[in-house]
Scaffold this active site. Structure first.
Site, PDB file in Angstrom:
ATOM      1  N   ARG A 173       0.796  -1.325  -0.048  1.00 15.88           N
ATOM      2  CA  ARG A 173      -0.157  -0.019  -0.024  1.00 15.88           C
ATOM      3  C   ARG A 173       0.864   1.345  -0.015  1.00 15.88           C
ATOM      4  NH1 ARG A 173      -5.640  -1.433   3.097  1.00 15.88           N
ATOM      5  NH2 ARG A 173      -5.352  -3.910   3.298  1.00 15.88           N
TER       6      ARG A 173
ATOM      7  N   ASP B  14      -2.985 -16.218  -2.251  1.00 17.78           N
ATOM      8  CA  ASP B  14      -3.267 -15.832  -3.662  1.00 17.78           C
ATOM      9  C   ASP B  14      -2.277 -15.117  -4.373  1.00 17.78           C
ATOM     10  OD1 ASP B  14      -3.217 -14.141  -1.534  1.00 17.78           O
ATOM     11  OD2 ASP B  14      -5.045 -13.020  -1.980  1.00 17.78           O
TER      12      ASP B  14
ATOM     13  N   GLU C  66     -11.008  -7.306  -6.216  1.00 18.94           N
ATOM     14  CA  GLU C  66     -10.440  -8.297  -7.183  1.00 18.94           C
ATOM     15  C   GLU C  66     -11.209  -8.679  -8.466  1.00 18.94           C
ATOM     16  OE1 GLU C  66     -10.804  -8.649  -4.000  1.00 18.94           O
ATOM     17  OE2 GLU C  66      -8.719  -8.379  -3.130  1.00 18.94           O
TER      18      GLU C  66
HETATM   19  C1  DMJ Z   1      -5.697  -5.564  -1.190  1.00 19.67           C
HETATM   20  O1  DMJ Z   1      -5.033  -5.026   0.115  1.00 19.67           O
HETATM   21  C2  DMJ Z   1      -4.710  -6.134  -1.939  1.00 19.67           C
HETATM   22  O2  DMJ Z   1      -5.329  -6.417  -3.143  1.00 19.67           O
HETATM   23  C3  DMJ Z   1      -4.308  -7.443  -1.474  1.00 19.67           C
HETATM   24  O3  DMJ Z   1      -3.320  -8.411  -2.117  1.00 19.67           O
HETATM   25  C4  DMJ Z   1      -5.442  -8.156  -1.204  1.00 19.67           C
HETATM   26  N1  DMJ Z   1      -6.267  -7.730  -0.220  1.00 19.67           N
HETATM   27  C5  DMJ Z   1      -6.753  -6.480  -0.500  1.00 19.67           C
HETATM   28  C6  DMJ Z   1      -8.041  -6.321  -1.364  1.00 19.67           C
HETATM   29  O4  DMJ Z   1      -9.077  -7.116  -1.168  1.00 19.67           O
END
Ligand code: DMJ
Length: 551
Positions: free
Chosen positions: A188, A316, A453
Site C-alpha cells: 500500500r 493468492d 479483485e
Molecule cells: C488488497 O490489500 C490487495 O489487493 C491484497 O493483495 C489483497 N487484499 C486487498 C484487497 O482485497
C-alpha cells in the site's frame, strides 16, 4: 546538466538490533545520494563518505539508511558516477486527460464523494468510518491518502492530489513507535509512493519511499531470511506475530516488485537482493504440484506442512507475483516463469472443479496438507482470471485463457446471484448434485468489504479482448456499490449481501476502495485502453503501476 541537491544518509556507529541480529558499523558515516537533475535521473555516490574518502565497507553491512538532510553541498574532490540509469518519469510527470465518458465521470464522482468524507473526517488517518464520521487507524500511516495518490492522478483530480502531496510532505513521518505489517505497508505505502513518483515525477515520493524501505529491512534479519511479519518503524525491531513463528506465504512473496523498484530507482541493490533471496528460497522448497501451503516458518524457512493450500487468503498473490516479477524483469528470470506455470497447472489439476448442475468452474482449497478438498472460494481468488490473462498475453500456455474466462464467469455469478448484486466474501459450491442451488453462502461469510479483485479481472479481460460485455458487468456492480454501500460521507463495507432490506453497514471504508476498486473501475470504463499500457507497466497487488524493465 546535473543537480547540486543531495540527500545524506546516516549510518550508526553502534550496534543496531534488528530482528535478533545486530549490525556493526565502525564509525558514524554518511553516504550521499544525488537527486535527479530535472527530476529525470537518480545518481548515487557509491562507496564514498561525506568527506570524500572511499568507503571500505560493503553495501550489505548497511541496513539502516535514513535520509536526514537534503540539499547538501558536495566536496569538489568527489567524483560522481551514475550507478544506474533506470526507468524514470518524464519531466513534470505523465499527463492524464480525466474522464472521457459518462461511466468514467460517474466513477470520478464516486471518488470525489469518498475523498470529501475522508478529507473532512479522517484526513491523514488510515481509514474513514463514513457513518459515524470518525477516523480509524491501523498503522497510522495515512493509508487511504497514500493508497489514493495515483488514483487521483490517473483520474485527473489534480487539486485533490496537490493537497494530498502537501500532507505527505509535512506529515508522512515514518519514525513512529508502532508495529506495522511488512506486506501491507509494502503493497500500500511503498507501492503507492513509488508509483506516484513515476506518474508525477515528484522526487518527494521517492525520498519517502527510500526512508520507508530502510525501516522495513530489519524484517529480513530472521534466522532463515524468510521475513518476519512485523516491524516497529522507529526502533526497527522486527518479529513474528505473538502467537506463532510463522509468516504468511503470500505476504513474504508479495513484496518483491516494490523492493526491486526501490533498488532500481535508488541505486542501492540491497532492497532487490534481499527480496530476491526470499523468492529464490521459496523456489527451492518442496511443493505439491507447484502449490504452496499458506504458512512458512521464519526459523527453519520451511512450509508448515499441514497448512491449507489455497489461491484465496494467504496464498493468492504468491502466484500473482511469480508472473509479475517475471514480467517486471523483462521475462528473463526463468524459475519465476516455470514456478508460475507449474503452480497454475497444479491449481487446474488439484483445486479446479465444476458444479454438478450448472457446470460453474471454481477453485477450491486443499486442507491438511493436501488430504481433503473444500469447495470454498474466497472473493480474493477472483484476482486470478486477470492474472491469467496477463500471463497469456506474455506467452503463457493457451489453456489458461479458457480457465480465466470460465472462472471470471463464476466470479460474476457470485455477484449476480445475490439480490444486492454484490458478492459475499466467501462462496461455497455444491460437490454433489442435489435439490438446492449450485452455490451457497454462510452467514459469517456474507459481508462485502468493497474489495477490488473481480473488477481488477474484468479490467484485464476488457484490456486484452476489447469485449464491452466486461464493461457492462462492471457497470452493474458499480451501480450496486452506489445503491447499497454509498452513505452520506463515503462508502461502507456491509455485513450482508443477501438481504437488500438489511445490509448491515459496517461503517468502514477500506483504503483499497480508493486505491484499487475505483481505479480499476475507471480503467475498465476507459475508451483508451492504452491509458496505462500493460506492456510498459506492471500493477502491484494494490493496483499501483510500476515500470517494466528490460532485465
Ligand atoms: C488488497 O490489500 C490487495 O489487493 C491484497 O493483495 C489483497 N487484499 C486487498 C484487497 O482485497
Amino acid at each position: 546538466m546535473t543537480s547540486n541537491k543531495y540527500v545524506a544518509l546516516n549510518f550508526p556507529s553502534t550496534d543496531q538490533e534488528g530482528g535478533g541480529v545486530s549490525y556493526t558499523a565502525s564509525k558514524p558515516r554518511r553516504r550521499l545520494w544525488r537527486l535527479p537533475p530535472d527530476g529525470n535521473e537518480l545518481w548515487m555516490l557509491n562507496k564514498v563518505d561525506v568527506d570524500g574518502k572511499p568507503d571500505k565497507h560493503q553495501q550489505s553491512e548497511i541496513r539502516n539508511e535514513v535520509p536526514v538532510e537534503i540539499g547538501l553541498d558536495i566536496p569538489a574532490s568527489v567524483q560522481l558516477k551514475p550507478l544506474s540509469r533506470k526507468k524514470v518519469p518524464p519531466k513534470g510527470g505523465i499527463h492524464f486527460p480525466g474522464p472521457t465518458n459518462e461511466r468514467q465521470e460517474a466513477v470520478v464522482q464516486a471518488l470525489k464523494h469518498a475523498w470529501t468524507g475522508y478529507r473532512r473526517y479522517a484526513w491523514g488517518h488510515d481509514h474513514l468510518r463514513p457513518i459515524s464520521a470518525k477516523p480509524q487507524d491501523w498503522f497510522s500511516l495515512g493509508l487511504t491518502l497514500v493508497d489514493a495518490l495515483d488514483t487521483l492522478l490517473i483520474t485527473g483530480l489534480q487539486e485533490e492530489f496537490e493537497k494530498a502531496r502537501a500532507w505527505v510532505d509535512k506529515n508522512l513521518i515514518f519514525d513512529i513507535d508502532k508495529d506495522v505489517n511488512l506486506f501491507e505497508v509494502t503493497i500500500r505505502v511503498l507501492g503507492g509512493l513509488l508509483s506516484t513518483y513515476h506518474l508525477s515525477g515528484d522526487i518527494l515520493f521517492l525520498n519517502k519511499a527510500i526512508d520507508l524501505g530502510g525501516r522495513l529491512l530489519p524484517c529480513f534479519a530472521s534466522p532463515s531470511g524468510v521475513p518476519f511479519s512485523d516491524v516497529n518503524l522507529s526502533t526497527r525491531r522486527a518479529h513474528s506475530p505473538k502467537w506463532s513463528p510463522d509468516s504468511t506465504t503470500s505476504e513474504i512473496t508479495t513484496i518483491q516488485l516494490e523492493f526491486r523498484e526501490l533498488s532500481r530507482l535508488s541505486g542501492d541493490p540491497t532492497f532487490e537482493d534481499t527480496v530476491a533471496k526470499v523468492s529464490e528460497h521459496v523456489h527451492q522448497l518442496p511443493k505439491t504440484e507447484g502449490l504452496v501451503p499458506i504458512y512458512i516458518n521464519t526459523n527453519t524457512g520451511q512450509f508448515r506442512s499441514y497448512a491449507t493450500i489455497t489461491l484465496g487468503a494467504r496464498g493468492d498473490s504468491y502466484y500473482e507475483y511469480l508472473l509479475k516479477q517475471w514480467i517486471q524483469t523483462g521475462r528473463t528470470i526463468d524459475y519465476l516463469r516455470n514456478d508460475y506455470i507449474e503452480g497454475i497447472a497444479g491449481a487446474m489439476k488439484l483445486l479446479a472443479r465444476r458444479t454438478p448442475k450448472s457446470n460453474l468452474q471454481y477453485v477450491g482449497e486443499l486442507l491438511a496438507g493436501g488430504k481433503d478438498f473444500k469447495p470454498k472460494m474466497d472473493h480474493l481468488t477472483c484476482y486470478l482470471p486477470g492474472t491469467l490473462m496477463l500471463g497469456v498475453h506474455n506467452g503463457m500456455p493457451k489453456e489458461h485463457l479458457k480457465f480465466a474466462e470460465d472462472l471470471l464467469y463464476t466470479c460474476y455469478q457470485t455477484y449476480a446471484q445475490q439480490p444486492t448484486f454484490l458478492a459475499p466474501e466467501i462462496t461455497y459450491f455444491q460437490l454433489l448434485e442435489g435439490e438446492g442451488s449450485d452455490t451457497y453462502v454462510k452467514s459469517n461469510d456474507a459481508h462485502n468489504l468493497l474489495r477490488p479483485e473481480f473488477i481488477e479481472s474484468l479490467w484485464y479481460m476488457y484490456y486484452f479482448t476489447g469485449n464491452k460485455t466486461y464493461q457492462d458487468w462492471g457497470w452493474k456492480i458499480f451501480q450496486a456499490f452506489e445503491k447499497y454501500t454509498k452513505v452520506i460521507n463515503g462508502y461502507t463495507s456491509i455485513g450482508n449481501v443477501r438481504n437488500p432490506a438489511n445490509t448491515r453497514p459496517r461503517d468502514m471504508m477500506e483504503s483499497f476502495f480508493l486505491g484499487e476498486t475505483l481505479k480499476y473501475l475507471y480503467l475498465l470504463f476507459s475508451d483508451d485502453q492504452t491509458l496505462l499500457s500493460l506492456d510498459e507497466w506492471v500493477f502491484n497487488s494494490e493496483a499501483h503501476p510500476l515500470p517494466i524493465h528490460e532485465a
